[in-house]
Design a protein around this motif. Structure first.
Motif, short mmCIF file in Angstrom:
data_model
loop_
_atom_site.label_atom_id
_atom_site.label_comp_id
_atom_site.label_asym_id
_atom_site.label_seq_id
_atom_site.Cartn_x
_atom_site.Cartn_y
_atom_site.Cartn_z
N THR A 1 -11.63 -0.95 0.10
CA THR A 1 -10.47 -0.06 0.01
C THR A 1 -9.46 -0.43 1.09
O THR A 1 -9.82 -1.02 2.12
CB THR A 1 -10.88 1.41 0.18
N VAL B 1 -2.21 -3.74 -9.94
CA VAL B 1 -0.87 -3.96 -9.39
C VAL B 1 -0.54 -5.45 -9.39
O VAL B 1 0.57 -5.84 -9.72
CB VAL B 1 -0.76 -3.36 -7.97
N ASN C 1 -3.84 5.84 -10.20
CA ASN C 1 -3.44 5.86 -11.61
C ASN C 1 -4.18 4.83 -12.46
O ASN C 1 -3.90 4.68 -13.64
CB ASN C 1 -1.92 5.70 -11.77
N THR D 1 -4.32 1.44 -12.36
CA THR D 1 -3.63 0.24 -12.80
C THR D 1 -3.90 -0.95 -11.88
O THR D 1 -4.19 -0.79 -10.69
CB THR D 1 -2.10 0.46 -12.84
N ASN E 1 -4.45 0.04 -7.98
CA ASN E 1 -4.05 1.39 -7.62
C ASN E 1 -5.08 2.30 -8.27
O ASN E 1 -5.06 2.52 -9.49
CB ASN E 1 -2.64 1.70 -8.14
N THR E 2 -6.01 2.84 -7.47
CA THR E 2 -7.09 3.66 -8.03
C THR E 2 -6.62 5.06 -8.40
O THR E 2 -7.31 5.76 -9.12
CB THR E 2 -8.28 3.76 -7.06
N THR F 1 0.81 -1.22 0.00
CA THR F 1 0.00 0.00 0.00
C THR F 1 0.84 1.27 0.00
O THR F 1 0.29 2.36 -0.20
CB THR F 1 -0.95 0.03 1.22
N ALA G 1 -3.05 3.37 3.27
CA ALA G 1 -1.58 3.34 3.23
C ALA G 1 -1.07 2.74 4.54
O ALA G 1 -1.50 3.12 5.63
CB ALA G 1 -1.03 4.74 3.03
N GLY H 1 1.43 1.20 -4.13
CA GLY H 1 0.25 2.04 -4.31
C GLY H 1 -1.09 1.33 -4.33
O GLY H 1 -2.07 1.87 -4.84
N VAL H 2 -1.20 0.15 -3.74
CA VAL H 2 -2.49 -0.55 -3.70
C VAL H 2 -3.46 0.23 -2.83
O VAL H 2 -3.16 0.56 -1.69
CB VAL H 2 -2.33 -2.00 -3.17
N THR H 3 -4.63 0.55 -3.39
CA THR H 3 -5.66 1.29 -2.65
C THR H 3 -6.99 0.55 -2.59
O THR H 3 -7.90 0.96 -1.87
CB THR H 3 -5.90 2.67 -3.29
#
Length: 129
Positions: free
Chosen positions: A85, A116, A112, A114, A109-110, A63, A88, A67-69
């Motif tokens: 959700t 992950v 950008n 993508t 990753n919300t 996270t 971090a 960047g995992v959200t």
């Protein structure tokens, strides 16, 4: 156990089986994949009907650095089953996993937009009608 309480428990389980279909007893969650995001997916549920509650352990960097959200549970047919959700620094997540099909847990990753990582899982256990 009190006889009235025992009767209530039996009736509740019978109602659950009739309304929910198959019951999976002693479930375990299996996957043979290596993952940079997912360290462990397991369950302590003794039984489940359409799903079991899973404990997902994320890598410490999932996270923050990766960047995992959000985590999405997707069935083998491509249907969305559950979304949650993650914050971090969060490394532990509880979510349901379907028992009737193979599934994927998708780390997103919300910010950008993508994907992950994707982690394939299957719930195993004894099934009763």
């Amino acid at each position: 156990m009190n006889p009235n309480r025992r009767l209530c428990v039996i009736a509740a389980v019978a109602l659950l089986v009739v309304t929910a279909g198959c019951v999976t007893v002693s479930p375990s969650i299996g996957s043979s994949e290596d993952s940079a995001v997912f360290e462990r997916v397991s369950t302590v549920s003794e039984w489940g009907t359409s799903s079991v509650q899973a404990s997902v352990t994320l890598a410490p960097a999932a996270t923050t650095e990766m960047g995992v959200t959000r985590l999405n549970v997707i069935t083998d047919s491509g249907s969305s089953f559950y979304t949650t959700t993650v914050d971090a620094g969060q490394t532990s997540v509880s979510l349901p996993i379907p028992t009737q099909t193979r599934s994927q847990i998708v780390a997103v990753n919300t910010v950008n937009g993508t994907v992950v990582d994707t982690y394939n899982v299957t719930v195993r256990g004894s099934r009763y009608p």
